[in-house]
Motif scaffolding. Structure first.
Motif, PDB file in Angstrom:
ATOM      1  N   GLN B 103       0.854  -1.271   0.227  1.00 28.57           N
ATOM      2  CA  GLN B 103       0.121  -0.067   0.013  1.00 28.57           C
ATOM      3  C   GLN B 103       0.769   1.329  -0.072  1.00 28.57           C
ATOM      4  O   GLN B 103       0.154   2.579  -0.162  1.00 28.57           O
ATOM      5  CB  GLN B 103      -0.880   0.131   1.370  1.00 28.57           C
ATOM      6  N   ARG B 104       2.282   1.229   0.544  1.00 26.69           N
ATOM      7  CA  ARG B 104       2.991   2.284   0.285  1.00 26.69           C
ATOM      8  C   ARG B 104       4.384   1.873  -0.060  1.00 26.69           C
ATOM      9  O   ARG B 104       4.739   0.645  -0.086  1.00 26.69           O
ATOM     10  CB  ARG B 104       3.336   2.820   1.730  1.00 26.69           C
ATOM     11  N   VAL B 105       5.204   2.870  -0.542  1.00 21.88           N
ATOM     12  CA  VAL B 105       6.683   2.493  -0.747  1.00 21.88           C
ATOM     13  C   VAL B 105       7.538   3.662  -0.112  1.00 21.88           C
ATOM     14  O   VAL B 105       6.758   4.491   0.223  1.00 21.88           O
ATOM     15  CB  VAL B 105       6.979   2.720  -2.387  1.00 21.88           C
ATOM     16  N   TYR B 106       8.534   3.099   0.303  1.00 21.60           N
ATOM     17  CA  TYR B 106       9.590   4.180   0.869  1.00 21.60           C
ATOM     18  C   TYR B 106      10.598   4.332   0.040  1.00 21.60           C
ATOM     19  O   TYR B 106      11.270   3.653  -0.629  1.00 21.60           O
ATOM     20  CB  TYR B 106      10.169   3.414   2.015  1.00 21.60           C
ATOM     21  N   VAL B 107      10.801   5.733  -0.435  1.00 21.56           N
ATOM     22  CA  VAL B 107      11.940   5.988  -1.380  1.00 21.56           C
ATOM     23  C   VAL B 107      13.098   6.712  -0.510  1.00 21.56           C
ATOM     24  O   VAL B 107      12.765   7.640   0.398  1.00 21.56           O
ATOM     25  CB  VAL B 107      11.593   7.096  -2.097  1.00 21.56           C
ATOM     26  N   GLU B 108      14.326   6.187  -0.631  1.00 17.10           N
ATOM     27  CA  GLU B 108      15.355   6.439   0.068  1.00 17.10           C
ATOM     28  C   GLU B 108      16.682   6.904  -0.704  1.00 17.10           C
ATOM     29  O   GLU B 108      16.841   6.229  -1.927  1.00 17.10           O
ATOM     30  CB  GLU B 108      15.770   5.285   1.020  1.00 17.10           C
ATOM     31  N   GLU B 109      17.545   7.640  -0.339  1.00 14.07           N
ATOM     32  CA  GLU B 109      18.727   8.023  -1.283  1.00 14.07           C
ATOM     33  C   GLU B 109      19.600   6.511  -1.094  1.00 14.07           C
ATOM     34  O   GLU B 109      19.598   5.940  -0.267  1.00 14.07           O
ATOM     35  CB  GLU B 109      19.513   9.177  -0.585  1.00 14.07           C
ATOM     36  N   ALA B 110      20.132   6.350  -2.409  1.00 14.40           N
ATOM     37  CA  ALA B 110      21.121   5.391  -2.290  1.00 14.40           C
ATOM     38  C   ALA B 110      22.292   5.602  -1.467  1.00 14.40           C
ATOM     39  O   ALA B 110      22.585   6.433  -1.445  1.00 14.40           O
ATOM     40  CB  ALA B 110      21.188   4.991  -3.676  1.00 14.40           C
ATOM     41  N   CYS B 111      22.608   4.509  -1.035  1.00 10.35           N
ATOM     42  CA  CYS B 111      24.021   4.385  -0.200  1.00 10.35           C
ATOM     43  C   CYS B 111      25.074   3.706  -0.755  1.00 10.35           C
ATOM     44  O   CYS B 111      25.136   2.602  -1.357  1.00 10.35           O
ATOM     45  CB  CYS B 111      23.447   3.575   1.257  1.00 10.35           C
ATOM     46  N   PHE B 112      26.032   4.492  -0.784  1.00  4.99           N
ATOM     47  CA  PHE B 112      27.630   3.943  -1.211  1.00  4.99           C
ATOM     48  C   PHE B 112      28.170   3.689  -0.083  1.00  4.99           C
ATOM     49  O   PHE B 112      28.444   4.297   0.585  1.00  4.99           O
ATOM     50  CB  PHE B 112      28.158   4.973  -2.192  1.00  4.99           C
ATOM     51  N   GLY B 113      28.579   2.251   0.217  1.00  2.00           N
ATOM     52  CA  GLY B 113      29.479   2.063   1.157  1.00  2.00           C
ATOM     53  C   GLY B 113      29.498   0.413   1.465  1.00  2.00           C
ATOM     54  O   GLY B 113      29.408  -0.171   0.496  1.00  2.00           O
ATOM     55  N   GLN B 114      29.781   0.146   2.706  1.00  2.00           N
ATOM     56  CA  GLN B 114      29.863  -1.237   2.919  1.00  2.00           C
ATOM     57  C   GLN B 114      28.880  -1.866   4.129  1.00  2.00           C
ATOM     58  O   GLN B 114      28.958  -1.166   5.101  1.00  2.00           O
ATOM     59  CB  GLN B 114      31.354  -1.687   3.327  1.00  2.00           C
ATOM     60  N   ALA B 115      28.419  -3.041   3.910  1.00  2.00           N
ATOM     61  CA  ALA B 115      27.805  -3.592   4.771  1.00  2.00           C
ATOM     62  C   ALA B 115      28.819  -4.052   6.109  1.00  2.00           C
ATOM     63  O   ALA B 115      29.596  -4.888   5.784  1.00  2.00           O
ATOM     64  CB  ALA B 115      26.988  -4.710   4.332  1.00  2.00           C
ATOM     65  N   GLU B 116      28.546  -3.618   7.210  1.00  2.00           N
ATOM     66  CA  GLU B 116      29.595  -3.944   8.242  1.00  2.00           C
ATOM     67  C   GLU B 116      29.021  -4.751   9.441  1.00  2.00           C
ATOM     68  O   GLU B 116      29.485  -5.582   9.772  1.00  2.00           O
ATOM     69  CB  GLU B 116      30.305  -2.595   8.737  1.00  2.00           C
TER      70      GLU B 116
END
Lengths: 292, 384
Positions: B103-116
């Motif tokens: 029913q909804r979407v969440y729009v977010e800035e893309a992230c550049f980095g590493q999953a830690e």
């Protein structure tokens, strides 16, 4: 160490004037246990059904020295009331309240460990030593006296097993419910010894639960025990599949089928009898007793 | 109670946790505007459903090559196009056979980095304690038991030293751990997770997370009740909650109305073992009101997937006569003709059975659980 109650065991009822407390008083008095005191927030009550009523657990303990306290409370106050009994160092505290917030249960469990008090529950209907005493809300009048020790997590399924035992001519020595809540103060293993030592108990029926690992501890305790009494175990929820209860189980890898398989393997390896059909509780115990 | 990502992030933001810029949207053009307002050159569009595994879940109406529940976009127009493909469609996550309608979407800035890292603080039902799990890259986990219900400074320092962190990064990790405990205590949660935490040029950032609430503690944090949303397909759960019984959905055609969780699960087992299929479980608990029982029966009878109801009650504190009064007050629905098999023992069972008999309504009253199971399975075969 936890001890099974007898006719003489002094019992305190916390919240004796609450609705649940009143139901209990009626049942317990009719049953004939040794209720020595009650507590009530209503300071004007000094006597209830001929039982002395105190304003605090501390005072009740000083005047009557109970060995068991049964707590009748609301979800919001259960922690406070149970803590009061634990801090007064009553050896066994039974919390009957359902729907106690999990964080409150964690705090209760930690405190009971610190004070070395046996905390039964929350969400436990209590203990009955059949024919002698009742501490809790178990419908003990339905329990025929006999030689089967019954330990469970729930309430209605325990009563169902008693009926099945009765149908094959068996009765109960002592019945104890550790509580249906996903977190409870006492495990099967920590009360197991008291049932082994009990002369009136010839066999044990345990009604387990998907959540937690109490059945694994029980398997270990049974394996180590010198005296062997037949031990029959049923765990409800054996056919529940998939991720239905995952939030309750608490770990990501906890899949009901896997938990059941692990518990079954451990119990069978230790020499316990596993039941997969809930209508065969009484019959299985009967067959085990016959083969001894 | 589990809430959705955008709601979790609102609570995280209030707590002061470092997050990426993002906002919820209900329409494709709205999602596009959100992307433009956030700025940058890439965005992530995330379907808002209360389930895990969104990035590998597909939509019911689309091919395997179609979008998953979490997609990367490199223009605001693409954000809109992806939102179009998600909104109103059914995302097939693993937790339920029906999936969830987005029913909804969440729009977010893309992230550049590493999953830690991944930090998880939860009530551990095995150890019966509070436990904190810290995962590092490669899914290596270290678990800390917190029997004192506290996360002391000393403990936090130990964790940070195990992670071999120093300087700015150590301070950020300490803050995150404190936030984790604050959220856990403030909301009386069953679990709070920061998953994953990324190392970016701006420092440690929490990309996503979850909070599982304890329904029994909601009275302590009333503001959370407002977060409970009416979800398509979840109406029955909402009704059950409102009337204080538990509703669990299965895939079959027999509804089970039972008191207590142990007997409930045993009943489900027996139906499955005898070749029946359970449609739903209505656990009315230990001390149900007449109204709760009536609502539970009505809920079962109004479900087009239900071909019959098995009532299995063993009274202790529960009074069978109260249960029957509840059943009878749903009499209008009972006359609709679906089979209802009743097994009843324990406190006031005789009064209950007599009331059922006197009602002259078409209940089948049986003796014992085993007989009841066989009877409902037999009767339901006649219906379908």
């Amino acid at each position: 160490m936890f001890q099974l109650p007898t006719k003489m065991t002094p019992i305190l009822l916390q919240g004796i004037t609450t609705e649940m407390g009143a139901v209990h008083v009626e049942r317990a008095l009719a049953y004939g246990g040794n209720i020595v005191a009650g507590t009530s927030r209503d300071r004007s009550v000094k006597l209830y059904a001929d039982i002395p009523v105190f304003g605090s657990v501390k005072e009740a303990v000083r005047k009557t020295n109970p060995a068991i306290s049964v707590v009748f409370s609301t979800p919001a106050r259960a922690l406070q009331d149970t803590e009061e009994a634990i801090r007064a160092r009553i050896p066994t505290v039974i919390c009957t309240t359902e729907h106690v917030p999990l964080h409150d249960i964690l705090k209760m469990i930690n405190l009971a460990r610190k004070y070395q008090v046996t905390l039964i529950g929350p969400s436990s209907p209590g203990i009955v030593r059949v024919g002698e005493c009742l501490a809790g809300s178990i419908p003990a009048h339905l329990f025929p006296k006999g030689n089967i020790g019954l330990i469970g997590r729930s309430s209605s399924l325990i009563y169902e097993s008693v009926q099945q035992l009765a149908e094959v001519g068996l009765g109960v020595s002592t019945c104890l419910s550790l509580g249906a809540s996903p977190l409870v103060g006492t495990s099967f293993a920590s009360v197991f010894d008291s049932f082994l030592a009990d002369k009136e108990t010839r066999a044990l029926l345990v009604i387990g639960q998907l959540t937690g690992d109490f059945e694994l501890g029980l398997a270990e305790a049974y394996r180590k025990s010198h005296r062997k009494k037949p031990l029959v175990v049923y765990i409800p929820g054996q056919t529940i599949q998939g991720a239905l209860h995952i939030p309750l189980l608490g770990t990501e890898s906890a899949i009901p089928e896997k938990i059941i398989a692990e518990k079954k393997a451990a119990l069978e390896k230790a020499g316990c009898i596993w039941i997969s059909n809930a209508t065969e509780l009484g019959r299985t115990v009967y067959n085990q007793l016959k083969s001894v | 109670m589990i809430i959705k990502e955008y709601q979790v992030k609102k609570l995280f933001k209030k707590e002061g946790i470092p997050l990426l810029k993002g906002q919820v949207a209900y329409m494709p053009h709205e999602a596009e505007q959100v992307a433009e307002a956030i700025g940058g050159s890439a965005w992530v569009v995330k379907a808002q459903v209360s389930a895990d595994g969104r990035s590998s879940a597909h939509f019911a109406n689309q091919k395997e090559s179609g979008p998953t529940g979490i997609c990367w976009a490199n223009s605001p127009q693409m954000v809109a196009a992806l939102s179009e493909q998600m909104l109103g469609h059914r995302l097939m996550t693993n937790d339920t056979p029906d999936g969830h309608i987005v029913q909804r979407v969440y729009v977010e800035e893309a992230c550049f980095g590493q999953a830690e890292y991944r930090l998880s603080l939860r009530v551990n039902f095995l150890t019966q304690q509070l436990s904190l799990s810290v995962y590092t890259a490669g899914n290596i986990m270290r678990q800390y038991e917190l029997p004192e219900y506290k996360l002391t400074t000393e403990r936090i320092n130990t964790i940070v030293s195990h992670l071999r962190l120093s300087g700015k990064k150590a301070k950020e990790m300490k803050d995150l751990l404190r936030h984790l405990m604050n959220l856990f205590q403030q909301y009386q949660a069953v679990a709070v997770e920061f998953d994953p935490v990324w190392e970016t040029e701006k420092g440690l950032v929490v990309l996503d997370g979850r909070i599982i609430f304890n329904d029994d503690a909601l009275f302590r944090v009333p503001e959370l009740k407002a977060l409970r949303e009416l979800e398509a397909g979840q109406e029955r759960q909402m009704i059950a909650r409102r009337h204080q019984f538990r509703y669990t959905k299965f895939n079959g055609n027999i509804a089970c109305l039972v008191n207590g969780i142990g007997l409930s699960q045993a009943t489900v087992d027996l139906i499955h073992q005898n070749g029946g299929r359970v449609a739903c479980l209505l656990d009315v608990g230990t001390e149900p009101s007449r109204d709760a029982v009536a609502r539970a029966l009505k809920l079962a009878l109004s479900d087009p997937g239900v071909d019959g109801v098995f009532v299995n009650i063993f009274g202790g504190v529960t009074r069978c006569d109260i249960i029957v009064q509840g059943l009878l007050s749903a009499a209008g629905e009972i006359l609709a003709g679906l089979p209802i098999v009743v097994r009843m023992d324990g406190t006031n069972a005789n009064i209950g059975r007599r009331l059922l008999f006197e009602s002259r309504l078409p209940f089948t009253v049986v003796k014992g659980m085993g007989e009841g199971i066989k009877e409902i399975i037999r009767q339901v075969k006649g219906v379908s």
